[in-house]
Write a protein that holds these residues in place. Sequence first.
Motif, PDB file in Angstrom:
ATOM      1  N   ASN A  18       0.816  -1.210   0.000  1.00  0.00           N
ATOM      2  CA  ASN A  18       0.000   0.000   0.000  1.00  0.00           C
ATOM      3  C   ASN A  18       0.852   1.263   0.000  1.00  0.00           C
ATOM      4  O   ASN A  18       0.486   2.254  -0.626  1.00  0.00           O
ATOM      5  N   GLN A  44      -6.577   8.601  -4.750  1.00  0.00           N
ATOM      6  CA  GLN A  44      -6.224   7.189  -4.618  1.00  0.00           C
ATOM      7  C   GLN A  44      -4.950   7.018  -3.792  1.00  0.00           C
ATOM      8  O   GLN A  44      -4.840   6.072  -3.005  1.00  0.00           O
ATOM      9  N   ARG A  48      -4.640   4.782  -0.256  1.00  0.00           N
ATOM     10  CA  ARG A  48      -3.658   3.740   0.012  1.00  0.00           C
ATOM     11  C   ARG A  48      -2.851   4.040   1.255  1.00  0.00           C
ATOM     12  O   ARG A  48      -2.492   3.140   2.007  1.00  0.00           O
ATOM     13  N   ASP A 103      -2.332  -2.282  -9.427  1.00  0.00           N
ATOM     14  CA  ASP A 103      -3.492  -2.745  -8.668  1.00  0.00           C
ATOM     15  C   ASP A 103      -3.681  -4.255  -8.792  1.00  0.00           C
ATOM     16  O   ASP A 103      -4.059  -4.913  -7.822  1.00  0.00           O
ATOM     17  N   CYS A 106      -1.414  -5.833  -6.370  1.00  0.00           N
ATOM     18  CA  CYS A 106      -1.882  -5.608  -5.003  1.00  0.00           C
ATOM     19  C   CYS A 106      -3.035  -6.560  -4.664  1.00  0.00           C
ATOM     20  O   CYS A 106      -3.043  -7.176  -3.593  1.00  0.00           O
ATOM     21  N   ILE A 135      -9.890  -1.568  -3.843  1.00  0.00           N
ATOM     22  CA  ILE A 135      -8.835  -1.633  -4.861  1.00  0.00           C
ATOM     23  C   ILE A 135      -9.416  -2.152  -6.176  1.00  0.00           C
ATOM     24  O   ILE A 135      -9.103  -1.640  -7.249  1.00  0.00           O
TER      25      ILE A 135
END
Length: 148
Positions: A18, A44, A48, A103, A106, A135
Amino acid sequence: MKISSALVKAIDDLIEKNNDAYNGFLKAKEKAKSMDLRTYLRSQADRRKDFAAKLAAEQKEMDSDEQSFEEGSVKGKIHRSWISFRSNFDDDKAILEECIRGDKACIKEYKNVWKEHRDMPPNLTAVLSKQVAEIEQTQNTIKTLEDL
């Protein structure tokens, strides 16, 4: 509730991921040409950073002595460099493509934590579920922006 060192490491990795995303979105914001996109990328980045802080707080609540709050990983720094490189030659679409790629990585990491740590506390599961859903929504929004 005391948690295992393996789960502590997994949460540390999510915090790091993150923080990478935070730094990546900020780098993308700097390179974006559209003011609307710049605003979106900044929001955004802030989300995070909030995710990392929430994970660190959850880790602390779980009586872990092994917590950390990293500034980002080497892989994340390489990814941000790639965003910088691509944005020197391409447009906002290239930046969005890199955000989507980040993303995806993640989301994969979040899902791996669930798969490997099925015994995690319910409150942590709820936090992870909420974050991965956000996300995924961000990824969908970015894909839409990319199509525009």
